[in-house]
Design an enzyme around this catalytic site. Sequence first.
Site, mmCIF file in Angstrom:
data_model
loop_
_atom_site.group_PDB
_atom_site.id
_atom_site.type_symbol
_atom_site.label_atom_id
_atom_site.label_comp_id
_atom_site.label_asym_id
_atom_site.label_seq_id
_atom_site.Cartn_x
_atom_site.Cartn_y
_atom_site.Cartn_z
ATOM 1 N N ASP A 116 49.407 1.709 31.687
ATOM 2 C CA ASP A 116 49.687 1.404 33.089
ATOM 3 C C ASP A 116 51.165 1.669 33.358
ATOM 4 O OD1 ASP A 116 50.082 0.255 35.631
ATOM 5 O OD2 ASP A 116 48.504 -1.219 35.273
ATOM 6 N N LYS A 150 55.370 -0.008 40.880
ATOM 7 C CA LYS A 150 56.160 -0.819 41.808
ATOM 8 C C LYS A 150 57.367 -1.433 41.095
ATOM 9 C CE LYS A 150 52.296 -1.944 44.878
ATOM 10 N NZ LYS A 150 51.501 -3.027 45.505
ATOM 11 N N ASP A 165 49.548 10.631 32.596
ATOM 12 C CA ASP A 165 49.356 11.520 33.732
ATOM 13 C C ASP A 165 50.307 11.169 34.873
ATOM 14 O OD1 ASP A 165 47.797 9.077 34.108
ATOM 15 O OD2 ASP A 165 47.123 10.022 35.973
ATOM 16 N N THR A 215 41.036 10.947 24.952
ATOM 17 C CA THR A 215 40.467 9.785 25.634
ATOM 18 C C THR A 215 39.612 10.228 26.813
ATOM 19 O OG1 THR A 215 42.234 9.473 27.268
ATOM 20 C CG2 THR A 215 42.595 8.535 25.063
ATOM 21 N N GLU A 250 41.897 11.279 29.609
ATOM 22 C CA GLU A 250 42.496 12.589 29.399
ATOM 23 C C GLU A 250 41.498 13.701 29.701
ATOM 24 O OE1 GLU A 250 45.366 14.968 26.259
ATOM 25 O OE2 GLU A 250 44.343 13.140 25.609
#
Length: 206
Positions: free
Chosen positions: A116, A120, A152, A185, A188
């Site tokens: 993750d 923010k 990504d 994964t 991915e």
Amino acid sequence: MIQPVLLTASAAASRELLLSDLAVPLPLDFLSPGNGPWETEIGFGKGRYLLRRAGESLERRFLGIEVVSEYYRRVATRARKRDLANLVVVRGEALFLLATVLPPAFASVVHVYFPDPWPKQRHQKRRLFDPETVDLVLGILAPGATLNFASDFVEYGELVERILRGVPSLTVERLAGGWPEGPRTHYEAKYVFEGRPIVRLRCTKI
């Protein structure tokens, strides 16, 4: 809340132990039989890569860390069905486990794929790779160990690359063409199909 460690396959007939009941750092040799090197995936998700690696490398020991209960249970169940005695899965917050439970310099390979990015500003302190937390990840690497990373979220991936290149004890390689065997994964594979740019790094601790 301290979460349980699940001992998979032949280890103690699938019983669970609370981390609070064990010495700190966690005695990993107690949890998994054998003397092979440890390979760790932080945030294993649906477990595609972790289960495959554990199944094809029975001479190695594997530790998977995941905070999402659904994924944790799914991978634990699949590990039992496949009789993967060399795999231990842990449910808990990675930064907590890295800081207080896992022993230093125990892993020969660490995998972190699509963590993750917490984009923010107010949430960035939760990032696994941050100038203030990167030492927790690097601390479990043995000398000569490898860290594999992919994201990504290009902005975050490039930030991670800058952070890691600033560590004197690491060599950092950015992989332009992907992993030799293809996507590792589910995320991915999906992102490659969609044509998204992916930052992939391979680092070695000197």
